[in-house]
Design a protein around this motif. Structure first.
Motif, short mmCIF file in Angstrom:
data_model
loop_
_atom_site.label_atom_id
_atom_site.label_comp_id
_atom_site.label_asym_id
_atom_site.label_seq_id
_atom_site.Cartn_x
_atom_site.Cartn_y
_atom_site.Cartn_z
N GLU A 77 0.75 -1.21 -0.07
CA GLU A 77 0.02 0.14 -0.04
C GLU A 77 0.66 1.40 -0.01
N PHE A 78 1.81 1.31 0.78
CA PHE A 78 2.91 2.49 0.78
C PHE A 78 3.45 2.58 -0.51
N ALA A 79 4.15 1.68 -1.01
CA ALA A 79 4.58 1.81 -2.34
C ALA A 79 3.76 2.26 -3.29
N HIS A 80 2.62 1.68 -3.66
CA HIS A 80 1.73 2.23 -4.47
C HIS A 80 1.41 3.66 -4.30
N LEU A 81 0.94 3.94 -3.27
CA LEU A 81 0.64 5.30 -3.05
C LEU A 81 1.67 6.33 -3.23
N THR A 82 2.90 6.22 -2.67
CA THR A 82 3.96 7.08 -2.73
C THR A 82 4.51 7.34 -3.93
N THR A 83 4.48 6.06 -4.94
CA THR A 83 4.78 6.14 -6.36
C THR A 83 3.96 6.93 -7.28
N LEU A 84 2.60 7.03 -6.58
CA LEU A 84 1.83 7.87 -7.56
C LEU A 84 1.87 9.41 -7.10
N ALA A 85 2.17 9.36 -5.77
CA ALA A 85 2.49 10.72 -5.21
C ALA A 85 3.64 11.69 -5.74
N PHE A 86 4.60 10.66 -5.77
CA PHE A 86 5.91 11.36 -6.19
C PHE A 86 5.99 11.50 -7.70
N GLY A 87 5.36 10.54 -8.44
CA GLY A 87 5.42 10.64 -9.80
C GLY A 87 6.38 9.68 -10.41
N PRO A 88 6.48 9.72 -11.96
CA PRO A 88 7.41 8.87 -12.54
C PRO A 88 8.89 9.28 -12.09
N GLY A 89 9.66 8.08 -12.11
CA GLY A 89 11.01 7.98 -11.71
C GLY A 89 11.09 7.45 -10.25
N SER A 90 10.06 7.41 -9.48
CA SER A 90 10.24 7.19 -8.07
C SER A 90 9.90 5.69 -7.77
N GLU A 91 9.55 5.05 -8.92
CA GLU A 91 9.13 3.51 -8.76
C GLU A 91 10.19 2.76 -7.95
N ALA A 92 11.74 3.02 -8.37
CA ALA A 92 12.79 1.97 -7.95
C ALA A 92 12.90 2.29 -6.34
N ILE A 93 12.93 3.73 -5.88
CA ILE A 93 13.27 4.03 -4.79
C ILE A 93 12.23 3.75 -3.64
N MET A 94 10.99 3.96 -3.99
CA MET A 94 9.81 3.50 -3.27
C MET A 94 9.86 2.19 -2.98
N ALA A 95 10.16 1.43 -3.86
CA ALA A 95 9.94 0.01 -3.75
C ALA A 95 11.09 -0.53 -2.83
N ARG A 96 12.28 0.04 -2.92
CA ARG A 96 13.30 -0.13 -2.01
C ARG A 96 12.89 0.34 -0.51
N THR A 97 12.23 1.37 -0.47
CA THR A 97 11.76 1.74 0.84
C THR A 97 10.94 0.91 1.47
N ALA A 98 9.89 0.35 0.56
CA ALA A 98 8.78 -0.72 1.13
C ALA A 98 9.35 -2.11 1.65
N ALA A 99 10.76 -2.23 1.17
CA ALA A 99 11.03 -3.58 1.33
C ALA A 99 12.17 -3.45 2.46
N ARG A 100 12.60 -2.08 3.25
CA ARG A 100 13.34 -1.90 4.28
C ARG A 100 12.85 -2.98 5.64
#
Length: 245
Positions: free
Chosen positions: A124-147
């Motif tokens: 849920e976190f990765a999906h919403l933050t990727t939408l909020a931060f926009g294109p280019g944020s997918e990789a770092i948000m996936a990393r954040t969600a896996a911490r």
């Protein structure tokens, strides 16, 4: 804030960065992180007040091995800027560090209203933050969600998810980070509610201080001040091109 507390917050930040995974090399108190290609958390931190030439050389070799420029994070109590300048480092970013005590009887509460907060799953976190931060944020948000050792929070407006944020407690320090709100829902109190929710979570986990980083003059900085945070230091990011000799 006392110099000792500023040093404790810097240490917590360095530990926080290492939780992004990938490869982490330690050189004394300094941790150099390589979490993946192009990620903003690829930096070395934990320098304190001075830069050791051998440590800097080791950090530079570490990043050269990944084909990257050497990137350092230092705090405003760092005094050895001449050494970094002589090695070709240049300032690329400045963020403000804010902190406040975590006192269970003095944590702000969001008044009842249209915003509600709850714990979120990593997905849920990765999906919403990727939408909020926009294109280019997918990789770092996936990393954040896996911490590991990270708690995720979601804000809902009339039952619809509109914002998310993360929390990690490191020793006595609660680190608040990766806060994002969907563009059409900004300015309606979601991030304030998430700040309050994470402060309560920090108190439950026996943190004595909470810290976060903001862009100077941003809405996030204003939200932090309203939640009782005070400006404590600046975090400077300096970069040295890979071909500097």
């Amino acid at each position: 804030m006392t110099p000792d507390l500023t040093g404790e917050l810097e240490t917590a930040d360095s530990l926080h960065q290492a939780l992004y995974g990938g490869q982490v090399a330690t050189f004394g108190p300094v941790r150099a992180v390589y979490a993946g290609p192009g990620l903003p958390v690829n930096a070395a931190s934990g320098f304190g007040r001075h830069a050791d030439a051998q440590v800097l050389a080791a950090v530079e070799d570490f990043y050269a091995g990944h084909g990257l420029p050497s990137r350092l994070s230092v705090y405003s109590h760092f005094t050895d800027h001449a050494t970094l300048a002589a090695r070709g480092y240049r300032l690329t970013q400045m963020l403000h560090l804010h902190a406040r005590p975590v006192l269970p009887d003095d944590v702000p509460v969001t008044p009842p209203g249209e915003i509600r907060t709850r714990h979120a799953t990593p997905d849920e976190f990765a999906h919403l933050t990727t939408l909020a931060f926009g294109p280019g944020s997918e990789a770092i948000m996936a990393r954040t969600a896996a911490r590991p050792h990270t708690q995720f929070h979601l804000a809902e407006r009339h039952g619809r998810p509109v914002a998310a944020a993360a929390l990690t407690v490191l020793g006595h320090v609660a680190w608040l980070f990766s806060a994002a709100t969907l563009p059409g829902d900004r300015g309606r109190g979601a991030q304030t509610a998430l700040l309050h929710a994470r402060l309560h979570a920090a108190a439950e986990r026996c943190a004595t201080h909470a810290a976060l980083l903001t862009v100077p003059g941003s809405a996030s900085e204003r939200n932090a001040h309203r939640a009782g945070f005070t400006l404590t230091a600046a975090r400077l990011t300096l970069e040295r091109p890979a071909d500097t000799h």
